[in-house]
Scaffold this motif. Sequence first.
Motif, PDB file in Angstrom:
ATOM      1  N   HIS A  23     -14.484   8.924  -2.104  1.00  0.00           N
ATOM      2  CA  HIS A  23     -15.363   8.015  -1.362  1.00  0.00           C
ATOM      3  C   HIS A  23     -16.543   8.706  -0.660  1.00  0.00           C
ATOM      4  CE1 HIS A  23     -12.957   4.448  -2.039  1.00  0.00           C
ATOM      5  NE2 HIS A  23     -11.869   5.037  -1.592  1.00  0.00           N
ATOM      6  N   ALA A  65      -8.467  13.587   2.316  1.00  0.00           N
ATOM      7  CA  ALA A  65      -8.146  13.280   0.915  1.00  0.00           C
ATOM      8  C   ALA A  65      -8.941  12.081   0.412  1.00  0.00           C
ATOM      9  CB  ALA A  65      -6.650  13.017   0.784  1.00  0.00           C
ATOM     10  N   TYR A 119     -16.139   2.763 -12.417  1.00  0.00           N
ATOM     11  CA  TYR A 119     -16.777   2.045 -11.305  1.00  0.00           C
ATOM     12  C   TYR A 119     -18.270   2.317 -11.162  1.00  0.00           C
ATOM     13  CZ  TYR A 119     -12.097   0.780  -9.791  1.00  0.00           C
ATOM     14  OH  TYR A 119     -10.843   0.260  -9.738  1.00  0.00           O
ATOM     15  N   MET A 170     -13.133   8.107 -12.654  1.00  0.00           N
ATOM     16  CA  MET A 170     -13.390   7.005 -11.717  1.00  0.00           C
ATOM     17  C   MET A 170     -14.831   6.507 -11.873  1.00  0.00           C
ATOM     18  SD  MET A 170     -13.094   7.044  -7.587  1.00  0.00           S
ATOM     19  CE  MET A 170     -14.487   6.335  -6.754  1.00  0.00           C
ATOM     20  N   SER A 172      -8.034  10.425   6.414  1.00  0.00           N
ATOM     21  CA  SER A 172      -7.740  11.806   5.980  1.00  0.00           C
ATOM     22  C   SER A 172      -8.833  12.320   5.045  1.00  0.00           C
ATOM     23  CB  SER A 172      -6.372  11.851   5.290  1.00  0.00           C
ATOM     24  OG  SER A 172      -6.527  11.709   3.911  1.00  0.00           O
ATOM     25  N   PRO A 201     -18.175  -1.159  -0.601  1.00  0.00           N
ATOM     26  CA  PRO A 201     -16.914  -0.955  -1.317  1.00  0.00           C
ATOM     27  C   PRO A 201     -17.092  -0.344  -2.717  1.00  0.00           C
ATOM     28  CG  PRO A 201     -17.606  -3.213  -1.560  1.00  0.00           C
ATOM     29  CD  PRO A 201     -18.689  -2.521  -0.782  1.00  0.00           C
ATOM     30  N   THR A 202     -16.021   0.262  -3.226  1.00  0.00           N
ATOM     31  CA  THR A 202     -16.016   0.790  -4.592  1.00  0.00           C
ATOM     32  C   THR A 202     -15.979  -0.377  -5.582  1.00  0.00           C
ATOM     33  OG1 THR A 202     -14.676   2.547  -3.680  1.00  0.00           O
ATOM     34  CG2 THR A 202     -14.885   2.483  -6.077  1.00  0.00           C
ATOM     35  N   TRP A 228     -18.805   7.485   2.630  1.00  0.00           N
ATOM     36  CA  TRP A 228     -17.883   7.300   3.748  1.00  0.00           C
ATOM     37  C   TRP A 228     -17.686   8.654   4.429  1.00  0.00           C
ATOM     38  CZ3 TRP A 228     -13.171   3.873   1.753  1.00  0.00           C
ATOM     39  CH2 TRP A 228     -13.677   2.738   1.127  1.00  0.00           C
ATOM     40  N   ARG A 246       0.843  -1.213   0.000  1.00  0.00           N
ATOM     41  CA  ARG A 246       0.000   0.000   0.000  1.00  0.00           C
ATOM     42  C   ARG A 246       0.872   1.254   0.000  1.00  0.00           C
ATOM     43  NH1 ARG A 246      -4.347   1.650   2.393  1.00  0.00           N
ATOM     44  NH2 ARG A 246      -6.280   0.523   2.024  1.00  0.00           N
ATOM     45  N   ILE A 287     -10.047  -0.513   8.982  1.00  0.00           N
ATOM     46  CA  ILE A 287      -9.715   0.488   7.961  1.00  0.00           C
ATOM     47  C   ILE A 287     -10.526   1.738   8.290  1.00  0.00           C
ATOM     48  CG2 ILE A 287      -9.807   1.114   5.514  1.00  0.00           C
ATOM     49  CD1 ILE A 287      -9.669  -1.840   4.844  1.00  0.00           C
TER      50      ILE A 287
HETATM   51  C1  HEC Z   1      -8.525   8.964  -6.446  1.00  0.00           C
HETATM   52  C2  HEC Z   1      -9.636   8.367  -5.788  1.00  0.00           C
HETATM   53  C3  HEC Z   1      -9.436   7.689  -4.477  1.00  0.00           C
HETATM   54  C4  HEC Z   1      -8.913   8.217  -3.326  1.00  0.00           C
HETATM   55  C5  HEC Z   1      -8.368   9.605  -3.094  1.00  0.00           C
HETATM   56  C6  HEC Z   1      -9.000   7.165  -2.341  1.00  0.00           C
HETATM   57  N1  HEC Z   1      -9.557   6.046  -2.895  1.00  0.00           N
HETATM   58 FE1  HEC Z   1      -9.931   4.338  -1.948  1.00  0.00          FE
HETATM   59  N2  HEC Z   1     -10.494   3.482  -3.693  1.00  0.00           N
HETATM   60  C7  HEC Z   1     -10.606   4.141  -4.896  1.00  0.00           C
HETATM   61  C8  HEC Z   1     -11.008   3.205  -5.902  1.00  0.00           C
HETATM   62  C9  HEC Z   1     -11.236   3.507  -7.380  1.00  0.00           C
HETATM   63  C10 HEC Z   1     -11.096   1.956  -5.288  1.00  0.00           C
HETATM   64  C11 HEC Z   1     -11.420   0.613  -5.919  1.00  0.00           C
HETATM   65  C12 HEC Z   1     -10.120  -0.049  -6.365  1.00  0.00           C
HETATM   66  C13 HEC Z   1     -10.312  -1.450  -6.895  1.00  0.00           C
HETATM   67  O1  HEC Z   1     -10.697  -1.593  -8.051  1.00  0.00           O
HETATM   68  O2  HEC Z   1     -10.042  -2.360  -6.119  1.00  0.00           O
HETATM   69  C14 HEC Z   1     -10.776   2.188  -3.897  1.00  0.00           C
HETATM   70  C15 HEC Z   1     -10.789   1.199  -2.953  1.00  0.00           C
HETATM   71  C16 HEC Z   1     -10.566   1.408  -1.634  1.00  0.00           C
HETATM   72  C17 HEC Z   1     -10.666   0.393  -0.614  1.00  0.00           C
HETATM   73  C18 HEC Z   1     -11.004  -1.073  -0.857  1.00  0.00           C
HETATM   74  C19 HEC Z   1     -12.477  -1.309  -0.730  1.00  0.00           C
HETATM   75  C20 HEC Z   1     -13.254  -0.784  -1.902  1.00  0.00           C
HETATM   76  O3  HEC Z   1     -13.897   0.253  -1.691  1.00  0.00           O
HETATM   77  O4  HEC Z   1     -13.209  -1.376  -2.987  1.00  0.00           O
HETATM   78  C21 HEC Z   1     -10.379   0.991   0.571  1.00  0.00           C
HETATM   79  C22 HEC Z   1     -10.356   0.305   1.929  1.00  0.00           C
HETATM   80  C23 HEC Z   1     -10.085   2.342   0.307  1.00  0.00           C
HETATM   81  N3  HEC Z   1     -10.216   2.584  -1.030  1.00  0.00           N
HETATM   82  C24 HEC Z   1      -9.740   3.248   1.273  1.00  0.00           C
HETATM   83  C25 HEC Z   1      -9.317   4.507   0.990  1.00  0.00           C
HETATM   84  C26 HEC Z   1      -8.799   5.417   1.988  1.00  0.00           C
HETATM   85  C27 HEC Z   1      -8.677   5.084   3.463  1.00  0.00           C
HETATM   86  C28 HEC Z   1      -8.436   6.534   1.344  1.00  0.00           C
HETATM   87  C29 HEC Z   1      -7.767   7.758   1.947  1.00  0.00           C
HETATM   88  C30 HEC Z   1      -6.477   7.530   2.559  1.00  0.00           C
HETATM   89  C31 HEC Z   1      -8.753   6.360  -0.068  1.00  0.00           C
HETATM   90  N4  HEC Z   1      -9.304   5.110  -0.239  1.00  0.00           N
HETATM   91  C32 HEC Z   1      -8.573   7.300  -1.029  1.00  0.00           C
HETATM   92  C33 HEC Z   1     -10.394   5.467  -5.098  1.00  0.00           C
HETATM   93  C34 HEC Z   1      -9.823   6.343  -4.201  1.00  0.00           C
END
Ligand code: HEC
Length: 290
Positions: free
Chosen positions: A161, A156, A175, A171, A154, A105-106, A183, A53, A150
């Motif tokens: 989300h 960000a 998705y 995005m 932040s 989840p996304t 969230w 990560r 989890i």
């Molecule tokens: C630029 C956009 C973006 C940002 C900023 C972002 N995420 Fe995500 N996140 C995604 C996307 C797109 C996925 C799905 C990825 C995949 O295909 O597995 C995801 C997936 C995840 C997942 C896995 C579960 C799921 O939703 O599929 C977690 C946990 C997660 N993000 C946590 C975070 C956290 C905590 C932060 C801040 C530190 C964060 N993300 C910031 C876009 C983002």
Amino acid sequence: MKLLLKFNLVFVLIFAIGLAATGFVSWTLLERNARDEIAQNARLLMDTALAARAYTSSQVNPLLETQMKYTFLPQSVPAYSATEVFNDLRKKHTEYGYKEAVLNPTNPRNRAVDWEADIITRFRDNTQWSEVIGDRDTPTGPSFYVARPIRVGSAACLRCHSTVDAAPKTMLERYGPANGFGWTLNDVVGAQIISVPTKVPLDRAKQAFTVFMASVGGVLIIIGIVLNLMLWAMVIRPIGKLSNFADRVSLGELEIPEFQRKSSDEIGMLSRSIARMRTSMVQAMKMLDS
Ligand code: HEC
């Protein structure tokens, strides 16, 4: 009751108690070692996921920034890279598992199933908890898991989300608007869960236990046989002969040959005493006769 039988009854009792105590102590130690090894394995894998990560957010993400304007690349998402690294690992080690299980989840593949949702609920109810461990049965055998919460740590994170409107267009194209939104900051949205099989280390512990107990049992049986032989040769046989000698003398056979036993042990002393008694008896008889 014969001497040999008494001796063997006491020996078998001590044998059984000793074997049970050794078995209890050694199994406790071996099982604890196996469980420590399993937990250490799981924590190491958890740290590997965190490293994947961190690598993604510190090194891959900045490189993909420009391209992300045109298409959304999941390779820039830390959760995605950790999951992908483990999916590769699972090709070789199928019983191992890693999941970023999230209630909403996304990516649908990250949706928490029943037991994962339970863990997430526990993390939500106990916000100070940083880890949960446990055992469960899986189709591939018994498994041990380590889970960590989890958190949306932040602001960000909220860009992608929080709401559909705030999310990058690219995005949404990939998705869709249905999942992974709503969230809030500091919310526990899911749990990182590592699963490792327990069968191999526990089977190894069982095997070590069996070999150890068989050797302890073997040694005790050999000791038992040697003690029996010694008891028979040093005590039972000479006493039998002595008592036979004394019997015959008492029945009047005064001329039978001397019972010889030269050793200086107690049996030797007894045999000399009996021989002296026979001599005294012969003399006394002679005195009576004359
Ligand atoms: C630029 C956009 C973006 C940002 C900023 C972002 N995420 Fe995500 N996140 C995604 C996307 C797109 C996925 C799905 C990825 C995949 O295909 O597995 C995801 C997936 C995840 C997942 C896995 C579960 C799921 O939703 O599929 C977690 C946990 C997660 N993000 C946590 C975070 C956290 C905590 C932060 C801040 C530190 C964060 N993300 C910031 C876009 C983002």
